[in-house]
Design a protein around this motif. Structure first.
Motif, PDB file in Angstrom:
ATOM      1  N   TRP A  73       0.841  -1.194   0.000  1.00  0.00           N
ATOM      2  CA  TRP A  73       0.000   0.000   0.000  1.00  0.00           C
ATOM      3  C   TRP A  73       0.876   1.243   0.000  1.00  0.00           C
ATOM      4  CZ3 TRP A  73      -5.105   0.320  -0.790  1.00  0.00           C
ATOM      5  CH2 TRP A  73      -5.878  -0.836  -0.618  1.00  0.00           C
ATOM      6  N   TYR A  74       0.436   2.255  -0.750  1.00  0.00           N
ATOM      7  CA  TYR A  74       1.164   3.510  -0.846  1.00  0.00           C
ATOM      8  C   TYR A  74       0.206   4.671  -0.582  1.00  0.00           C
ATOM      9  CZ  TYR A  74       4.681   0.756  -3.375  1.00  0.00           C
ATOM     10  OH  TYR A  74       5.602  -0.189  -3.743  1.00  0.00           O
ATOM     11  N   ALA A  75       0.705   5.683   0.087  1.00  0.00           N
ATOM     12  CA  ALA A  75      -0.032   6.942   0.200  1.00  0.00           C
ATOM     13  C   ALA A  75       0.376   7.812  -0.983  1.00  0.00           C
ATOM     14  CB  ALA A  75       0.295   7.642   1.512  1.00  0.00           C
ATOM     15  N   VAL A  76      -0.605   8.414  -1.628  1.00  0.00           N
ATOM     16  CA  VAL A  76      -0.349   9.241  -2.812  1.00  0.00           C
ATOM     17  C   VAL A  76      -0.507  10.707  -2.431  1.00  0.00           C
ATOM     18  CG1 VAL A  76      -1.032   9.748  -5.181  1.00  0.00           C
ATOM     19  CG2 VAL A  76      -1.206   7.399  -4.305  1.00  0.00           C
ATOM     20  N   LEU A  77       0.559  11.477  -2.607  1.00  0.00           N
ATOM     21  CA  LEU A  77       0.540  12.918  -2.356  1.00  0.00           C
ATOM     22  C   LEU A  77       1.004  13.599  -3.630  1.00  0.00           C
ATOM     23  CD1 LEU A  77       2.203  13.021   1.185  1.00  0.00           C
ATOM     24  CD2 LEU A  77      -0.219  13.238   0.664  1.00  0.00           C
ATOM     25  N   GLY A  78       0.053  14.100  -4.397  1.00  0.00           N
ATOM     26  CA  GLY A  78       0.404  14.702  -5.675  1.00  0.00           C
ATOM     27  C   GLY A  78       0.937  13.637  -6.617  1.00  0.00           C
ATOM     28  N   SER A  79       2.176  13.827  -7.074  1.00  0.00           N
ATOM     29  CA  SER A  79       2.812  12.850  -7.961  1.00  0.00           C
ATOM     30  C   SER A  79       3.776  11.943  -7.211  1.00  0.00           C
ATOM     31  CB  SER A  79       3.570  13.578  -9.082  1.00  0.00           C
ATOM     32  OG  SER A  79       4.554  14.442  -8.531  1.00  0.00           O
ATOM     33  N   GLY A 114      -4.508  10.403  -2.016  1.00  0.00           N
ATOM     34  CA  GLY A 114      -5.211   9.137  -2.207  1.00  0.00           C
ATOM     35  C   GLY A 114      -4.336   7.985  -1.760  1.00  0.00           C
ATOM     36  N   ARG A 115      -4.654   6.816  -2.261  1.00  0.00           N
ATOM     37  CA  ARG A 115      -3.873   5.649  -1.916  1.00  0.00           C
ATOM     38  C   ARG A 115      -3.764   4.744  -3.143  1.00  0.00           C
ATOM     39  NH1 ARG A 115      -7.732   1.638   1.732  1.00  0.00           N
ATOM     40  NH2 ARG A 115      -9.441   1.437   0.229  1.00  0.00           N
ATOM     41  N   MET A 116      -2.738   3.923  -3.147  1.00  0.00           N
ATOM     42  CA  MET A 116      -2.536   3.013  -4.272  1.00  0.00           C
ATOM     43  C   MET A 116      -2.209   1.625  -3.732  1.00  0.00           C
ATOM     44  SD  MET A 116       0.178   3.135  -7.439  1.00  0.00           S
ATOM     45  CE  MET A 116       1.509   2.471  -6.426  1.00  0.00           C
ATOM     46  N   LYS A 117      -2.866   0.639  -4.300  1.00  0.00           N
ATOM     47  CA  LYS A 117      -2.641  -0.754  -3.926  1.00  0.00           C
ATOM     48  C   LYS A 117      -1.859  -1.432  -5.044  1.00  0.00           C
ATOM     49  CE  LYS A 117      -5.165  -5.060  -2.954  1.00  0.00           C
ATOM     50  NZ  LYS A 117      -6.508  -5.667  -2.910  1.00  0.00           N
ATOM     51  N   GLU A 118      -0.742  -2.037  -4.687  1.00  0.00           N
ATOM     52  CA  GLU A 118       0.063  -2.770  -5.656  1.00  0.00           C
ATOM     53  C   GLU A 118       0.053  -4.254  -5.272  1.00  0.00           C
ATOM     54  OE1 GLU A 118       4.309  -2.155  -7.810  1.00  0.00           O
ATOM     55  OE2 GLU A 118       4.402  -2.406  -5.648  1.00  0.00           O
ATOM     56  N   THR A 119      -0.488  -5.074  -6.139  1.00  0.00           N
ATOM     57  CA  THR A 119      -0.547  -6.513  -5.904  1.00  0.00           C
ATOM     58  C   THR A 119       0.505  -7.196  -6.751  1.00  0.00           C
ATOM     59  OG1 THR A 119      -2.943  -6.345  -5.519  1.00  0.00           O
ATOM     60  CG2 THR A 119      -2.029  -8.538  -5.894  1.00  0.00           C
ATOM     61  N   VAL A 120       1.468  -7.815  -6.083  1.00  0.00           N
ATOM     62  CA  VAL A 120       2.534  -8.538  -6.774  1.00  0.00           C
ATOM     63  C   VAL A 120       2.168 -10.019  -6.768  1.00  0.00           C
ATOM     64  CG1 VAL A 120       5.002  -9.036  -6.849  1.00  0.00           C
ATOM     65  CG2 VAL A 120       4.201  -6.829  -5.979  1.00  0.00           C
ATOM     66  N   MET A 121       1.913 -10.574  -7.941  1.00  0.00           N
ATOM     67  CA  MET A 121       1.461 -11.965  -8.067  1.00  0.00           C
ATOM     68  C   MET A 121       2.585 -12.847  -8.591  1.00  0.00           C
ATOM     69  SD  MET A 121      -2.309 -11.224  -9.712  1.00  0.00           S
ATOM     70  CE  MET A 121      -1.607 -10.177 -10.981  1.00  0.00           C
ATOM     71  N   GLU A 122       2.733 -13.996  -7.954  1.00  0.00           N
ATOM     72  CA  GLU A 122       3.773 -14.938  -8.387  1.00  0.00           C
ATOM     73  C   GLU A 122       3.326 -15.665  -9.653  1.00  0.00           C
ATOM     74  OE1 GLU A 122       6.540 -18.528  -6.525  1.00  0.00           O
ATOM     75  OE2 GLU A 122       4.486 -18.286  -5.831  1.00  0.00           O
ATOM     76  N   VAL A 123       4.226 -15.770 -10.589  1.00  0.00           N
ATOM     77  CA  VAL A 123       3.964 -16.532 -11.811  1.00  0.00           C
ATOM     78  C   VAL A 123       5.101 -17.514 -12.024  1.00  0.00           C
ATOM     79  CG1 VAL A 123       2.669 -14.667 -12.899  1.00  0.00           C
ATOM     80  CG2 VAL A 123       5.116 -14.825 -13.288  1.00  0.00           C
ATOM     81  N   ARG A 124       4.804 -18.544 -12.741  1.00  0.00           N
ATOM     82  CA  ARG A 124       5.857 -19.497 -13.126  1.00  0.00           C
ATOM     83  C   ARG A 124       5.590 -19.967 -14.553  1.00  0.00           C
ATOM     84  NH1 ARG A 124       3.026 -23.145  -9.476  1.00  0.00           N
ATOM     85  NH2 ARG A 124       1.957 -24.780 -10.656  1.00  0.00           N
ATOM     86  N   THR A 125       6.647 -20.378 -15.182  1.00  0.00           N
ATOM     87  CA  THR A 125       6.546 -20.849 -16.565  1.00  0.00           C
ATOM     88  C   THR A 125       6.525 -22.365 -16.577  1.00  0.00           C
ATOM     89  OG1 THR A 125       7.754 -18.892 -17.334  1.00  0.00           O
ATOM     90  CG2 THR A 125       7.594 -20.758 -18.846  1.00  0.00           C
TER      91      THR A 125
END
Length: 397
Positions: free
Chosen positions: A274-280, A315-326
């Motif tokens: 999670w990130y707090a967004v302040l301007g840019s 605002g706020r930003m949610k970043e979801t890091v998903m594991e992938v495999r080949t």
């Protein structure tokens, strides 16, 4: 999550029960509609729980009935935060001023970026943007809606087919798509239209010039299709031939398609940041540490605070890091064959043109060997078969 947030706003008090009948106190309080949470026994044998500020003052009759006494061990929540800030007025004022300054600074347009222009100068675009109020140190809330600004700038810039306006924090990005200027040949230069491939003509439409071939005619590469010479005898003249000629062209491809192909698979494991967004600017508030996945993909979702039609620069930003495999996917011979044909058709479309159509495909040879499918395929493609050839006058003595 909303319930916990509501409790924090109301204020939370942590208490320890001494003497009397602690279990009876909890039972009576719960039966009376009070909300107690985190009920547990401490290491020294005392009962401890959390209660909202409003319910804390409703505990008194239950304490009398059970003979218990309580001791406050912790306070948390918005009311206590206000109390602390009231004791530190200058500190509180500093915090308010800090956020007010951040809000004001993030409400200004600091830079205006222009992208996509090649023929038009930056100064020309900046002048048009300034007329619409887009310039550095302008208040962003004074700007019109992005769609309206886009339409106005497009009308002010005749050499642009589309102008996009996007606000990114304290930056305004103006993206310009210029009008496509086709390569125009000299209209006064006579020319023939000749065949670019060996083909069978399927369609011929003449706008200017004289048709030399007709539908279903087999033509060779370089053969004249539409002549730039019209008239007869003394009335002969040359013109720039113009028209549309399509024909069937044959392409032979050698295709190799493996039976085992790599496929990307999501494992279901993920990490959220999670990130707090302040301007840019982004300020990470949770999900610290390295990503524990060897391969991963990230998806971002941003939520901007607003009130009615106003959008605030926080605002706020949610970043979801998903594991992938080949993984290696085993295909049947028919699946590998179809995959190879699709890939060949994609290559063919880029070569023959976007308006080309594969009319038929003939597999001349096919075999499966060493984990691969080998094919020799003949594609029948309907496409444009014209190219220009200048018509040179031979001047007599």
């Amino acid at each position: 999550m909303s319930v916990l947030w509501l409790h924090w706003v109301r204020g939370i008090v942590t208490v320890q029960v001494r003497g009397g009948q602690p279990e009876e106190l909890v039972n009576r309080a719960l039966a009376g509609g009070l909300t107690l949470s985190s009920i547990r026994w401490t290491s020294d044998g005392k009962l401890q729980f959390e209660v909202s500020v409003s319910d804390f003052f409703r505990l008194r009759p239950y304490l009398k009935k059970t003979g218990c006494r309580i001791h406050v061990t912790g306070r948390a929540g918005f009311p206590f935060l206000l109390d602390k800030m009231g004791k530190r007025k200058f500190f509180a004022l500093g915090i308010v001023l800090f956020f007010a300054i951040i809000y004001l600074l993030s409400s200004l347009v600091w830079t205006v970026e222009i992208t996509g222009n090649s023929r038009m100068s930056d100064e020309q675009i900046e002048q048009a943007a300034k007329q619409e109020g887009i310039f550095p140190f302008q208040w962003s809330f004074k700007l019109a809606d992005a769609d309206l600004l886009s339409k106005r700038l497009t009308s002010k810039l005749p050499d642009a087919s589309w102008v996009g306006v996007e606000k990114k924090g304290t930056r305004i990005v103006i993206q310009v798509v210029e009008n496509t200027v086709p390569k125009t040949a000299d209209l006064n230069t006579p020319r023939h239209l000749v065949a670019s491939h060996d083909a069978v003509v399927t369609q011929i439409l003449v706008e200017k010039g004289r048709p030399v071939v007709s539908k279903n005619t087999k033509v060779k590469k370089g053969q004249t299709l539409i002549s730039g010479t019209i008239g007869d005898g003394a009335y002969t003249q040359t013109v720039p031939a113009k028209g549309v000629v399509k024909g069937l062209v044959w392409y032979e491809y050698n295709i190799t398609s493996p039976l085992v192909q790599p496929v990307k698979v999501y494992t279901g494991e993920k990490k959220t940041k999670w990130y707090a967004v302040l301007g840019s600017r982004l300020l990470q508030v949770s999900g610290f540490g390295k990503t524990p996945f060897e391969q991963s993909e990230a998806v971002r979702e941003e939520e901007q605070a607003g009130w009615r039609n106003w959008k605030l620069p926080i605002g706020r930003m949610k970043e979801t890091v998903m594991e992938v495999r080949t993984e290696q996917r085993q295909l049947t011979a028919d699946e590998a064959k179809q995959a190879g044909l699709l890939q060949a058709k994609a290559v063919l479309a880029s070569k023959a043109g976007a308006d080309s159509v594969v009319r038929d495909e003939i597999i001349l040879h096919e075999k499966t060997d060493n984990g691969k499918v080998y094919m020799k395929v003949l594609f029948e493609v309907e496409q444009s078969i014209i190219e220009e050839m200048p018509l040179v006058h031979e001047q007599g003595d």
